[in-house]
Design a protein around this motif. Structure first.
Motif, PDB file in Angstrom:
ATOM      1  N   ALA A 213       0.839  -1.205   0.000  1.00  0.00           N
ATOM      2  CA  ALA A 213       0.000   0.000   0.000  1.00  0.00           C
ATOM      3  C   ALA A 213       0.872   1.252   0.000  1.00  0.00           C
ATOM      4  O   ALA A 213       0.563   2.246  -0.675  1.00  0.00           O
ATOM      5  CB  ALA A 213      -0.923  -0.010   1.225  1.00  0.00           C
ATOM      6  N   TYR A 214       1.981   1.202   0.739  1.00  0.00           N
ATOM      7  CA  TYR A 214       2.881   2.363   0.774  1.00  0.00           C
ATOM      8  C   TYR A 214       3.500   2.621  -0.597  1.00  0.00           C
ATOM      9  O   TYR A 214       3.725   3.780  -0.969  1.00  0.00           O
ATOM     10  CB  TYR A 214       3.984   2.157   1.828  1.00  0.00           C
ATOM     11  CG  TYR A 214       4.855   3.383   2.000  1.00  0.00           C
ATOM     12  CD1 TYR A 214       4.417   4.473   2.740  1.00  0.00           C
ATOM     13  CD2 TYR A 214       6.094   3.477   1.376  1.00  0.00           C
ATOM     14  CE1 TYR A 214       5.191   5.614   2.886  1.00  0.00           C
ATOM     15  CE2 TYR A 214       6.886   4.616   1.510  1.00  0.00           C
ATOM     16  CZ  TYR A 214       6.422   5.677   2.258  1.00  0.00           C
ATOM     17  OH  TYR A 214       7.184   6.812   2.385  1.00  0.00           O
ATOM     18  N   VAL A 217       1.029   4.802  -2.385  1.00  0.00           N
ATOM     19  CA  VAL A 217       0.996   6.146  -1.806  1.00  0.00           C
ATOM     20  C   VAL A 217       2.265   6.923  -2.177  1.00  0.00           C
ATOM     21  O   VAL A 217       2.209   8.087  -2.592  1.00  0.00           O
ATOM     22  CB  VAL A 217       0.841   6.061  -0.276  1.00  0.00           C
ATOM     23  CG1 VAL A 217       1.070   7.427   0.376  1.00  0.00           C
ATOM     24  CG2 VAL A 217      -0.537   5.522   0.093  1.00  0.00           C
ATOM     25  N   ALA A 414      -0.848   5.082   4.086  1.00  0.00           N
ATOM     26  CA  ALA A 414      -0.726   3.724   3.559  1.00  0.00           C
ATOM     27  C   ALA A 414      -1.438   2.721   4.467  1.00  0.00           C
ATOM     28  O   ALA A 414      -2.056   1.764   3.995  1.00  0.00           O
ATOM     29  CB  ALA A 414       0.745   3.342   3.404  1.00  0.00           C
ATOM     30  N   GLU A 418      -4.292   0.181   3.432  1.00  0.00           N
ATOM     31  CA  GLU A 418      -4.113  -1.234   3.766  1.00  0.00           C
ATOM     32  C   GLU A 418      -5.345  -1.777   4.502  1.00  0.00           C
ATOM     33  O   GLU A 418      -5.877  -2.860   4.150  1.00  0.00           O
ATOM     34  CB  GLU A 418      -2.865  -1.357   4.639  1.00  0.00           C
ATOM     35  CG  GLU A 418      -2.636  -2.694   5.304  1.00  0.00           C
ATOM     36  CD  GLU A 418      -1.647  -2.579   6.449  1.00  0.00           C
ATOM     37  OE1 GLU A 418      -1.350  -3.644   7.040  1.00  0.00           O
ATOM     38  OE2 GLU A 418      -1.188  -1.471   6.774  1.00  0.00           O
TER      39      GLU A 418
END
Length: 424
Positions: A213-214, A217, A414, A418
């Motif tokens: 997820a990061y 982002v 993030a 998530e």
């Protein structure tokens, strides 16, 4: 006194900080749009590493346990942020039930719970601390090193609500327990707001999902600033079905280590970095710095001795490690009084509310600092991370802390992405 930073003040990181400062209006506007689109975790802490050529998160905790290490000057920020968070969850909230970890002998942790409850009380809430321990059958005061007392109480469940036997019926159940051993039945299917959600516990959460997820982002943010996302984002890979005791999965692990090291070497060559690349191999779930090792060559994970395998095989609550994260190692070139240090940024709702340096006198710049022997030095902010000074140089204290706050909020965002994906 603001701790002295000995970060290398040359190279791309200063360029990055300068970019953060010049683009502050665009950055803050972008963050505001993200807060409207995503449900932000109630609280978050982010471990950062500042190598002088890169500033990146290496871990994001959704059950932060270090509120006692924050600078008291910034408790008012914590209170205001807690009020904002509660207003979103339960505007008419009067009571919060805090559920802590079970390790009652860790008095530093209990001081964290005490500080958290004080923040919530000052935010205008009735706060009780309910223990999951079966031996807590009546209110039990715990004496703390600072002379204070924390009272743990038994929880009562009526229907789908948690409360106390004296009729305390909270609007919000706030977990400060990472559920490493699983979700107890008493917490399942509650009609009250449970924050963070049960899915955030380590029985289901995986660090690899967070950093995936990061990735998204960081890429979007990097496009906004027209920078290389690698400057704020560590490479990573995953290896599942590893059994350190049985020595299975070693080839998968070695192959992934080699892949990530090659990626890092290419970037180091691009940016003229002379340091040796390394990776951190760690359990894909869990906290407390357990199951972690520094690796500079793939051969190192093929030839683990028994002590190393035992160390890597088990994490908190005796959980066996099977999924392993291979994460780009980010050097930390910050120190406090000669000891290696890394910043940890704390957030409540979407506000940066403070932080501290994790300091270790016997660890190196390429090692995990979350280990026995660590200590903490509160970040004595001259101003909040959200308020840089455009008249100062990028490496001046408020501006460096602004950069920390930006990257910390990216990791928090993030985590929101998530959790949303996990709850779909």
């Amino acid at each position: 006194m603001v701790p002295h930073l000995t970060t290398a003040l040359k190279g791309p990181l200063l360029d990055l900080e300068r970019r953060f400062l010049s683009e502050q209006p665009a950055i803050e506007r972008w963050f505001r749009t993200q807060w409207l689109e995503h449900t932000i975790p109630f609280y978050t802490s982010v471990d950062l590493r500042n190598s002088g050529f890169k500033l990146a998160p290496v871990d994001t905790n959704l059950f932060p346990g270090g509120f006692n290490n924050l600078n008291p000057d910034f408790w008012p920020l914590c209170v205001h942020a807690a009020q904002s968070a509660i207003e979103k969850i339960c505007p008419e909230a009067r009571g919060v039930l805090v559920i802590p970890e079970n390790h009652t002998r860790n008095q530093f942790y209990l001081q964290n719970v005490t500080q958290l409850t004080q923040i919530l009380r000052q935010a205008g809430l009735k706060v009780r601390v309910g223990s999951l321990l079966p031996e807590i059958t009546q209110p039990t005061p715990m004496q703390l090193p600072n002379g204070g007392t924390l009272t743990l109480e038994p929880i009562q469940r009526k229907g789908n609500r948690l409360g106390m036997t004296d009729g305390f019926d909270p609007c919000v159940v706030l977990l400060n327990n990472d559920l490493s051993a699983g979700v107890p039945d008493i917490l399942k299917n509650l009609e009250q707001n449970v924050m963070p959600p049960l899915e955030a516990g380590w029985m289901t959460r995986r660090k690899s999902k967070h950093f995936a997820a990061y990735d998204k982002v960081a890429d979007e943010f990097a496009k906004l600033l027209d920078i290389d996302s690698w400057l704020i984002n560590p490479y990573f890979a995953v290896c599942g079905e590893v059994d350190f005791h049985a020595r299975t999965g070693e080839e998968c692990l070695a192959a992934q280590v080699d892949t990530v090291l090659q990626q890092i070497r290419a970037k180091y060559a691009e940016y003229g970095v002379k340091e040796d690349p390394f990776v951190i191999v760690k359990a894909d779930a869990g906290t407390y710095g357990m199951g972690i090792m520094t690796v500079k060559d793939a051969s190192e994970v093929r030839d683990l001795n028994r002590k190393q395998r035992n160390k890597m095989a088990v994490i908190k609550e005796g959980m066996q490690v099977s999924d392993v994260l291979i994460q780009e190692g980010v050097y930390t070139f910050e120190d406090i009084n000669g000891a290696v240090a890394e910043p940890v940024i704390y957030m409540i709702d979407h506000f940066v509310v403070g932080g501290f340096y994790r300091v270790h006198t016997s660890r190196g710049v390429d090692e995990n600092l979350n280990a026995p022997g660590m200590s903490f030095s509160p970040l004595a902010f001259e101003s909040c991370c959200a308020f840089p000074n455009p008249d100062c140089a990028p490496d001046d204290t408020p501006n460096r802390f602004y950069a920390y706050g930006v990257v910390g909020r990216l990791a928090m965002l993030a985590a929101a992405v998530e959790l949303a994906e996990m709850q779909q």
